[in-house]
Design a protein around this motif. Structure first.
Motif, short mmCIF file in Angstrom:
data_model
loop_
_atom_site.label_atom_id
_atom_site.label_comp_id
_atom_site.label_asym_id
_atom_site.label_seq_id
_atom_site.Cartn_x
_atom_site.Cartn_y
_atom_site.Cartn_z
N THR A 249 34.53 8.09 -95.66
CA THR A 249 35.87 8.25 -95.09
C THR A 249 36.92 7.93 -96.13
O THR A 249 36.74 7.07 -96.99
CB THR A 249 36.08 7.34 -93.86
N SER A 251 41.03 7.07 -95.95
CA SER A 251 42.10 6.74 -95.01
C SER A 251 43.38 6.42 -95.77
O SER A 251 43.35 5.81 -96.85
CB SER A 251 41.70 5.53 -94.15
N ASN A 252 44.51 6.84 -95.20
CA ASN A 252 45.81 6.50 -95.79
C ASN A 252 46.54 5.44 -94.95
O ASN A 252 47.74 5.24 -95.10
CB ASN A 252 46.69 7.74 -95.94
N THR A 254 47.03 5.55 -91.70
CA THR A 254 47.33 6.13 -90.39
C THR A 254 46.40 7.29 -90.06
O THR A 254 46.09 7.54 -88.90
CB THR A 254 48.79 6.61 -90.31
N THR A 255 45.95 8.01 -91.09
CA THR A 255 45.07 9.16 -90.90
C THR A 255 43.78 8.94 -91.68
O THR A 255 43.81 8.52 -92.85
CB THR A 255 45.74 10.46 -91.39
N THR A 256 42.66 9.23 -91.02
CA THR A 256 41.36 9.08 -91.67
C THR A 256 40.64 10.42 -91.68
O THR A 256 40.58 11.11 -90.66
CB THR A 256 40.50 8.04 -90.94
N THR A 258 36.97 12.35 -92.59
CA THR A 258 35.55 12.16 -92.83
C THR A 258 35.04 13.29 -93.71
O THR A 258 35.22 14.47 -93.39
CB THR A 258 34.76 12.15 -91.50
N THR A 279 44.96 13.65 -95.37
CA THR A 279 45.33 12.27 -95.74
C THR A 279 46.39 12.19 -96.83
O THR A 279 46.86 11.10 -97.14
CB THR A 279 44.08 11.51 -96.22
N SER A 306 42.07 3.74 -98.41
CA SER A 306 40.86 2.98 -98.14
C SER A 306 39.68 3.93 -98.21
O SER A 306 39.71 5.02 -97.63
CB SER A 306 40.92 2.32 -96.76
#
Length: 609
Positions: A249, A251-252, A254-256, A258, A279, A306
C-alpha cells in the motif's frame, strides 16, 4: 481502350481532331474544377480572417484578467524571492525573509541491487556452431550489440577469451571485463566510470548461444527494471528473496492505493501503477545511486507518504517497507512599510498574500526587498496591442466586404497555367479572389458583433470609467467615402494614462469584470468570448488557419469541395470513354476509306488504268 489509328488513309490529323472535340467535351468538367478552385480560394480568405481573429483573441487574453491589469509592478532585490501584484494594491516597500521552503514528502531508499553478473558452470568442451548457437545480445546502459562467437569447440578459458574479444569489438576495450572462476563460471564485470558508477549490463538470447555461456535471458549486473520479477527474485542487495504474487500500500494520509503484482510484472510496471494511482505519489529509480524514490506531488506539512507490504515482500526487498515521511511548510517573515513583522506559513512556495503573488526560490540569509510601484506602461502597452489587433482585423474585414467581384477573371485551367509565369498566376488569382467575400454573413457578423461593444457601458464600474470612450479609446471619425477605416479604434494616450492614474481599479474592471451578468461583464471578457465564437464559426466554414486540407468534410466549404472532387473524378471516367468512342469512330472511318481505296485501286487495275 480502343486502338488509336492515325489518318494514314484519310490524310487527316486524327489526334488533333479528337483533341479539339475533347476540349469541348471537357467544358462541364472544367467548370467543376473552376468552381472547386473558387471554393478553395474562399477557404483561403476565411482562413486569413481566422488568423486575424485569433490574433485579436490573444491580445484580449492579456487584458481580460485583473491579475494582468493591476497597473502596478513589483521589483525584487534578489532572485531568491520574486513577486508580482495580482490585484489592486498600493505602492509599498516589503521586506521578506525565507526561513524555510515548503517541501514535499519524499523517501529515498538505500542502494537496492545485489551487484554482480555470474553464470552457471560452462562445459569443458563447448561446441559453438555458426547460425545454430553462436549469437547473443549484450546491452551496456541501453546500448545493445549483437555478439557472434566464431564456430569452434572451446574449453572454458578459450570461451572466456573469445567472448572478451567479441565484446571488445562491439563496445571497445575496457568497457566490460569477462571473467572466469575456478568453478568454470563466466562473469561480466562492467568497468566503473570516473564517478565510480558501474553501468548496467544485461544479456538476451538470440539463437541459443546464451545458454552455452551459462547465462540466462534478461540476466543483469544490477536490477533490471524491465525484466519480469521472476527473473529478479534474488537480485536484491539486502538478501531478500522476492516472493510473488504480492501487494503493498501507498498512502498519502487521506488516500491509500493498493498495488498488486505478480511474476509477470516488472519493476517498471509497478512504478507505473504507483504513478497512476490516486495518491499523488510518484515512484522512480535512479540507476546511478541504485535507489528508489517515492515523492509526493504536493508540498507542505499535509504532504505525507506511508509505505507498507501487505502480502509478499516487494517493499522489504527495496528497503522501503514501513517508511513514513512528511513534508514541511514554508516559513516566511514579511514586513510591509516598516510595520510589524508577520511570520506566516504556506504549504507551497508559490502563494498570494495581501494581493501580491510570491515565488520562493531559496532560503535567505538576508532580507529581500520587494518594491511595489505604479506601472501604467504595462496597461497602456497591452491596450495598444489590443487596439492594433482590433484595427488589423477591421481593416481586413472592411477590405473584403468592400471588394467588387472581378467578373472578367475565372480560375485558370492547367493549360492556361502552363503558359504563364508564377508571378502572372499569382496576380491573376488575386483578381479571382477579389470580391469572393463581399456578401459574407460571417464577416458582417464579425464587424457588427465587435463594433457594438465599443459603446457598451459596464454596470458596476465607476460611471467616470465605465466605457471605452471615457478612458480615451474611441472610434476613428468617419470620413465620407473612406470605408476602409470604418469602425477602427484610436487611443488618446494622455486621457488613458490620466484614467489609470486616477483609478487603476476602475480601468481594470472596465476590461476584466466577470461577475456572471452580461451587463456587468468587462469589455475584454465579452469580446474574448465573441472572438472565440467567431473562430469556431470560421473554422466550421473554411477550416483552421494552419490547415492545408481543402476537402475536409467537417467544414462547410470543405464538404462542397469534396463533393466536387467526386464529380470531377466521375467525369474523368466519362471523358476517357468519350475519347475512346471518338477514336473508334475515326478508326472505323479510316478502315472504310482504306477499303474504298482498295476497291478503287482494283477497279482501276481491271480497266487497265
Amino acid at each position: 481502350m480502343v486502338m488509336r489509328i492515325t489518318g494514314m488513309a484519310s490524310g487527316m490529323d486524327i489526334d488533333k481532331m479528337v483533341s479539339d472535340l475533347m476540349n469541348v467535351e471537357k467544358i462541364p468538367q472544367t467548370k467543376l474544377r473552376q468552381k472547386k478552385d473558387l471554393l478553395s480560394f474562399q477557404m483561403d480568405l476565411y482562413r486569413e480572417v481566422n488568423t486575424k481573429v485569433a490574433s485579436l483573441r490573444d491580445s484580449l487574453d492579456q487584458i481580460r484578467y485583473s491579475s494582468n491589469m493591476t497597473g502596478m509592478k513589483a521589483t525584487s532585490s534578489s532572485t531568491d524571492v520574486t513577486a508580482s501584484p495580482v490585484s489592486s494594491v498600493s505602492a509599498s516597500t516589503i521586506t521578506v525573509k525565507v526561513n524555510q521552503l515548503a517541501s514535499s514528502a519524499q523517501y529515498t531508499t538505500s542502494a537496492v541491487s545485489k551487484l554482480g553478473f555470474i553464470g552457471n558452470s560452462v562445459s569443458a568442451a563447448t561446441n559453438i556452431q555458426a547460425g545454430v548457437n553462436d549469437s547473443l545480445a549484450v546491452a551496456l546502459d541501453g546500448t545493445t550489440k549483437v555478439i557472434t562467437l566464431a564456430p569452434n569447440v572451446y574449453d572454458p578459458a578459450q570461451l572466456q577469451s573469445e567472448l572478451q574479444i567479441e565484446i571488445d569489438k562491439a563496445f571497445g576495450s575496457g568497457r566490460i571485463n569477462v571473467g572466469l572462476n575456478g568453478s568454470n563460471q563466466l562473469s561480466l564485470d562492467p568497468v566503473a566510470i570516473s564517478t565510480g558508477y558501474q553501468p548496467q549490463v544485461t544479456v538476451y538470447d538470440i539463437n541459443g548461444g546464451l545458454g552455452n555461456l551459462g547465462f540466462t535471458p534478461g540476466q543483469s549486473f544490477r536490477l533490471n527494471i524491465n525484466a519480469p520479477l521472476s527473473d529478479m527474485a534474488s537480485k536484491f542487495g539486502n538478501g531478500t528473496t522476492l516472493s510473488v504474487p504480492g501487494q503493498f500500500t501507498v498512502s498519502n494520509g487521506t488516500t491509500t492505493a493498493t498495488i498488486d503484482y505478480d511474476s509477470t510484472d516488472t519493476i517498471q510496471s509497478i512504478m507505473n501503477k504507483v504513478n497512476s494511482s490516486s495518491t499523488n505519489v510518484t515512484m522512480s529509480f535512479d540507476a546511478a545511486s541504485d535507489s528508489f524514490t517515492f515523492k509526493s506531488k504536493l508540498t507542505g506539512a499535509a504532504s505525507q507518504i506511508s509505505l507498507n507490504d501487505t502480502s509478499g515482500n516487494f517493499l522489504q526487498a527495496i528497503n522501503a517497507n514501513g517508511a513514513s515521511v512528511q513534508g514541511s511548510d514554508a516559513s516566511i517573515d514579511i514586513t510591509q512599510d516598516g510595520g510589524a513583522t508577520q511570520t506566516i506559513t504556506q504549504s507551497s512556495n508559490k502563494f498570494t498574500y495581501n494581493g501580491i503573488a510570491y515565488s520562493l526560490n531559496k532560503v535567505t540569509t538576508n532580507d529581500v526587498t520587494i518594491t511595489v510601484a505604479g506601472d501604467a506602461d504595462s496597461i497602456v502597452n497591452k491596450i495598444k496591442n489590443f487596439v492594433n489587433s482590433y484595427n488589423d482585423l477591421m481593416d481586413l474585414v472592411n477590405r473584403r466586404l468592400a471588394e467588387m467581384p472581378s467578373r472578367d477573371y475565372a480560375p485558370l485551367t492547367d493549360d492556361q497555367k502552363s503558359s504563364m509565369s508564377e508571378s502572372d498566376i499569382a496576380n491573376w488569382n488575386a483578381k479571382v479572389k477579389q470580391g469572393l467575400l463581399s456578401n459574407s454573413d460571417d464577416l458582417k457578423n464579425i464587424k457588427n458583433s465587435l463594433r457594438e461593444l465599443l459603446t457598451k457601458s459596464v454596470d458596476g464600474v465607476s460611471s467616470d470609467f465605465n466605457a471605452l470612450y471615457k478612458i480615451g479609446i474611441t472610434t476613428v471619425p468617419y470620413v465620407v467615402g473612406n470605408q476602409q477605416d470604418a469602425g477602427k479604434l484610436q487611443i488618446d494616450e494622455t486621457k488613458l494614462r490620466d484614467a489609470i492614474a486616477q483609478n487603476p481599479t476602475a480601468v481594470s474592471n472596465l476590461f476584466t469584470n466577470n461577475p456572471g451578468l452580461e451587463s456587468q461583464q468587462g469589455i475584454a471578457v465579452t469580446m474574448f468570448n465573441r472572438a472565440n465564437d467567431m473562430l469556431s464559426s470560421l473554422i466550421k466554414k473554411g477550416g483552421k488557419a494552419t490547415s492545408m486540407i481543402y476537402d475536409d468534410v467537417t467544414t462547410d466549404l470543405g464538404k462542397q469541395v469534396y463533393n466536387l472532387e467526386l464529380n470531377i473524378s466521375d467525369w474523368n471516367s466519362k471523358l476517357s470513354k468519350k475519347e475512346d468512342d471518338y477514336y473508334k469512330r475515326f478508326s472505323d472511318m479510316e478502315q472504310a476509306i482504306q477499303k474504298s481505296n482498295a476497291q478503287i485501286s482494283w477497279l482501276s487495275s481491271q480497266m487497265g488504268g
